[in-house]
Design a protein around this motif. Structure first.
Motif, mmCIF file in Angstrom:
data_model
loop_
_atom_site.group_PDB
_atom_site.id
_atom_site.type_symbol
_atom_site.label_atom_id
_atom_site.label_comp_id
_atom_site.label_asym_id
_atom_site.label_seq_id
_atom_site.Cartn_x
_atom_site.Cartn_y
_atom_site.Cartn_z
ATOM 1 N N SER A 135 5.467 3.425 7.022
ATOM 2 C CA SER A 135 4.001 3.387 6.818
ATOM 3 C C SER A 135 3.264 1.594 6.662
ATOM 4 O O SER A 135 4.426 0.938 6.134
ATOM 5 C CB SER A 135 3.339 3.947 5.418
ATOM 6 O OG SER A 135 2.025 3.860 5.221
ATOM 7 N N HIS A 148 0.828 -1.016 -0.206
ATOM 8 C CA HIS A 148 0.129 0.032 -0.064
ATOM 9 C C HIS A 148 0.892 1.377 -0.100
ATOM 10 O O HIS A 148 1.666 1.391 0.912
ATOM 11 C CB HIS A 148 -0.746 -0.077 1.242
ATOM 12 C CG HIS A 148 -1.852 -1.113 1.398
ATOM 13 N ND1 HIS A 148 -1.540 -2.371 1.732
ATOM 14 C CD2 HIS A 148 -3.034 -1.222 0.818
ATOM 15 C CE1 HIS A 148 -2.776 -3.056 1.619
ATOM 16 N NE2 HIS A 148 -3.661 -2.496 1.057
ATOM 17 N N ASP A 149 0.560 2.228 -0.661
ATOM 18 C CA ASP A 149 1.462 3.383 -0.940
ATOM 19 C C ASP A 149 0.821 4.547 -0.958
ATOM 20 O O ASP A 149 1.483 5.702 -1.200
ATOM 21 C CB ASP A 149 2.486 3.162 -1.941
ATOM 22 C CG ASP A 149 2.118 3.299 -3.515
ATOM 23 O OD1 ASP A 149 0.763 3.088 -3.459
ATOM 24 O OD2 ASP A 149 2.928 3.164 -4.320
HETATM 25 CO CO1 B1M Z 1 -5.701 -3.112 0.642
HETATM 26 N N1 B1M Z 1 -6.132 -3.521 2.697
HETATM 27 N N2 B1M Z 1 -4.920 -5.161 0.837
HETATM 28 N N3 B1M Z 1 -5.185 -2.725 -0.940
HETATM 29 N N4 B1M Z 1 -6.489 -1.441 1.116
HETATM 30 C C1 B1M Z 1 -6.878 -2.160 3.466
HETATM 31 C C2 B1M Z 1 -5.529 -1.599 3.995
HETATM 32 C C3 B1M Z 1 -7.812 -2.750 4.037
HETATM 33 C C4 B1M Z 1 -8.318 -2.100 5.496
HETATM 34 C C5 B1M Z 1 -8.989 -3.211 3.460
HETATM 35 C C6 B1M Z 1 -10.410 -3.792 4.291
HETATM 36 O O1 B1M Z 1 -10.381 -4.938 4.305
HETATM 37 N N5 B1M Z 1 -11.414 -2.761 4.870
HETATM 38 C C7 B1M Z 1 -7.371 -4.303 4.544
HETATM 39 C C8 B1M Z 1 -6.374 -4.493 5.810
HETATM 40 C C9 B1M Z 1 -7.128 -5.486 6.716
HETATM 41 C C10 B1M Z 1 -6.176 -5.484 8.045
HETATM 42 O O2 B1M Z 1 -5.035 -5.862 7.959
HETATM 43 N N6 B1M Z 1 -6.716 -5.119 9.201
HETATM 44 C C11 B1M Z 1 -6.412 -4.467 3.178
HETATM 45 C C12 B1M Z 1 -6.186 -5.797 2.727
HETATM 46 C C13 B1M Z 1 -6.704 -7.320 3.301
HETATM 47 C C14 B1M Z 1 -5.526 -6.021 1.498
HETATM 48 C C15 B1M Z 1 -5.032 -7.502 1.093
HETATM 49 C C16 B1M Z 1 -4.439 -8.642 1.879
HETATM 50 C C17 B1M Z 1 -6.006 -7.918 -0.027
HETATM 51 C C18 B1M Z 1 -6.020 -9.284 -0.800
HETATM 52 O O3 B1M Z 1 -5.022 -9.273 -1.225
HETATM 53 N N7 B1M Z 1 -6.963 -10.336 -0.115
HETATM 54 C C19 B1M Z 1 -3.967 -6.863 -0.017
HETATM 55 C C20 B1M Z 1 -2.394 -7.149 0.694
HETATM 56 C C21 B1M Z 1 -1.375 -6.477 -0.271
HETATM 57 C C22 B1M Z 1 -0.064 -6.245 0.549
HETATM 58 O O4 B1M Z 1 0.257 -5.168 0.713
HETATM 59 N N8 B1M Z 1 0.975 -7.182 0.404
HETATM 60 C C23 B1M Z 1 -4.360 -5.659 -0.432
HETATM 61 C C24 B1M Z 1 -4.106 -4.996 -1.640
HETATM 62 C C25 B1M Z 1 -4.440 -3.662 -1.963
HETATM 63 C C26 B1M Z 1 -4.492 -2.748 -3.302
HETATM 64 C C27 B1M Z 1 -3.175 -3.508 -3.874
HETATM 65 C C28 B1M Z 1 -5.683 -3.573 -4.073
HETATM 66 C C29 B1M Z 1 -4.405 -1.623 -2.920
HETATM 67 C C30 B1M Z 1 -3.349 -0.714 -3.025
HETATM 68 C C31 B1M Z 1 -2.963 0.205 -3.821
HETATM 69 C C32 B1M Z 1 -1.955 0.964 -3.611
HETATM 70 O O5 B1M Z 1 -1.739 1.574 -2.382
HETATM 71 N N9 B1M Z 1 -1.142 1.343 -4.507
HETATM 72 C C33 B1M Z 1 -5.440 -1.572 -1.661
HETATM 73 C C34 B1M Z 1 -6.212 -0.564 -1.157
HETATM 74 C C35 B1M Z 1 -6.335 0.854 -1.888
HETATM 75 C C36 B1M Z 1 -6.590 -0.493 -0.143
HETATM 76 C C37 B1M Z 1 -7.854 0.488 0.628
HETATM 77 C C38 B1M Z 1 -9.028 0.262 -0.042
HETATM 78 C C39 B1M Z 1 -7.352 1.903 0.650
HETATM 79 C C40 B1M Z 1 -6.063 2.216 1.165
HETATM 80 C C41 B1M Z 1 -5.810 3.862 0.886
HETATM 81 O O6 B1M Z 1 -5.068 3.915 -0.014
HETATM 82 N N10 B1M Z 1 -6.332 4.529 1.778
HETATM 83 C C42 B1M Z 1 -7.641 0.086 2.280
HETATM 84 C C43 B1M Z 1 -9.001 0.224 3.030
HETATM 85 C C44 B1M Z 1 -8.853 1.496 4.097
HETATM 86 O O7 B1M Z 1 -7.626 1.857 4.471
HETATM 87 N N11 B1M Z 1 -9.976 2.216 3.989
HETATM 88 C C45 B1M Z 1 -7.168 -1.273 2.209
HETATM 89 C C46 B1M Z 1 -6.360 6.056 1.489
HETATM 90 C C47 B1M Z 1 -4.888 6.602 1.968
HETATM 91 C C48 B1M Z 1 -4.946 8.154 1.653
HETATM 92 O O8 B1M Z 1 -5.463 6.454 3.322
HETATM 93 O O9 B1M Z 1 -3.285 4.732 3.490
HETATM 94 O O10 B1M Z 1 -4.607 5.052 5.539
HETATM 95 P P1 B1M Z 1 -4.120 5.707 4.442
HETATM 96 O O11 B1M Z 1 -2.972 6.829 4.934
HETATM 97 C C49 B1M Z 1 -3.308 7.901 5.599
HETATM 98 C C50 B1M Z 1 -2.928 7.508 7.134
HETATM 99 O O12 B1M Z 1 -2.947 6.351 7.344
HETATM 100 C C51 B1M Z 1 -1.514 8.042 7.370
HETATM 101 O O13 B1M Z 1 -1.778 9.325 6.319
HETATM 102 C C52 B1M Z 1 -2.460 9.157 5.093
HETATM 103 C C53 B1M Z 1 -2.901 10.241 4.500
HETATM 104 O O14 B1M Z 1 -3.784 11.035 5.117
HETATM 105 N N12 B1M Z 1 -0.293 7.289 6.947
HETATM 106 C C54 B1M Z 1 0.975 7.984 7.581
HETATM 107 C C55 B1M Z 1 -0.148 6.455 6.303
HETATM 108 N N13 B1M Z 1 1.092 5.988 6.018
HETATM 109 C C56 B1M Z 1 1.705 6.820 6.832
HETATM 110 C C57 B1M Z 1 3.055 7.159 7.126
HETATM 111 C C58 B1M Z 1 3.478 8.230 8.107
HETATM 112 C C59 B1M Z 1 2.588 8.948 8.501
HETATM 113 C C60 B1M Z 1 1.117 8.868 8.255
HETATM 114 O O15 B1M Z 1 4.960 8.395 8.330
HETATM 115 C C61 B1M Z 1 5.072 9.258 9.173
#
Ligand code: B1M
Length: 231
Positions: A160, A115-116
């Protein structure tokens, strides 16, 4: 956007335009997202407003439907691509502050995690706030982090993780920093949806950042403390 209805972007209100962005993000329409971002910019909306109101809010909806089994990986990947297309336009604008560099950050998603989007957003906002950002991308091992820290000598390490299975790797990295004797030289900030303050404290990070705006504020605060302690 459906083929049947002709939508004239310039006729939409701010709310309608952002709602359309949410729908097009959901459908993974990258070209439409680009057009809509340009439309919003042409109206004078700030890049930050477009990012949060249009793109991040849209991605939240995608996240909910992914969790609930309504959307699947290929669809979410399309949405992520569309999100990146929009972010690509906003990135240089957010970074365009002309402010002097106030610190250096190495940031990357931890090993096993691809996730990036959130990490990229944090990087963009940090650049916008005047930090030099070295982005290591995804799936980073301890060696990758250590190598980058030795090469770039950053003030801050940002990590992250979006998965409950990958977040424990942050502890491994922090442990390695200790073993190398460099933990006290670097500010460690962590973020990602499954983390919280207790976790950050437990792994001995300096702070948990809920979102990109908090990451910027926290980084600035720690830089001030660091600078004051050096005077
Ligand atoms: Co994934 N995924 N995913 N996914 N994905 C989640 C995280 C999940 C919560 C979805 C769900 O079930 N509701 C779930 C995780 C469950 C858990 O572990 N509890 C999940 C899963 C299960 C998976 C797979 C295992 C699915 C599968 O294959 N069966 C798989 C894992 C792959 C792997 O990583 N090995 C997978 C794959 C994917 C995609 C490739 C399809 C895609 C990623 C594409 C990409 O990133 N290039 C994807 C996506 C897009 C998501 C969701 C839908 C959205 C994430 C996102 O981009 N959010 C996500 C659901 C969700 O989070 N609502 C989900 C938008 C982003 C702006 O927010 O990343 O939270 P976020 O970042 C925020 C803050 O968290 C913070 O600031 C950011 C901006 O405000 N932050 C930081 C983040 N990093 C920081 C670092 C810092 C500071 C703040 O450093 C100082």
């Amino acid at each position: 956007m459906s083929d049947e209805e002709e939508i004239i972007l310039s006729e939409l209100s701010r709310e309608e335009l952002y709602e359309l962005m949410h729908e097009d993000l959901y459908d993974g329409y990258a070209a439409e997202i680009e057009e809509e971002v340009h439309e919003a910019l042409s109206r004078g909306y700030t890049p930050y407003d477009i990012l949060t109101g249009g793109l991040v809010a849209g991605m939240d909806i995608v996240g909910i439907d992914f969790r609930d089994g309504i959307l699947f990986v290929p669809e979410v990947l399309m949405a992520a691509k569309a999100m990146k297309a929009g972010m690509g336009i906003l990135r240089p604008l957010l970074a365009e502050t002309g402010a002097p560099r106030i610190g250096k950050m190495v940031i990357g998603t931890v090993k096993g995690d691809i996730h990036d989007i959130g990490k990229n957003l944090v990087g963009m906002m940090m650049e916008g706030a005047g930090f030099e950002v070295i982005d290591l991308g995804i799936n980073n091992s301890v060696d990758k982090y250590l190598g980058a820290i030795k090469e770039h000598e950053p003030d801050i390490l940002g990590m992250s993780a979006l998965l409950t299975t990958t977040m424990p790797y942050m502890r491994v990295v922090i442990q390695a920093l200790k073993e190398e004797g460099i933990r006290q030289d670097i500010i460690v900030l962590v973020g990602g949806a499954p983390l919280n303050e207790t976790f950050a404290e437990d792994i001995e990070a300096d702070a948990y950042c809920r979102d990109a705006a908090v990451a910027v504020e926290t980084a600035k605060k720690f830089m001030q403390i660091r600078q004051a302690s050096r005077q």
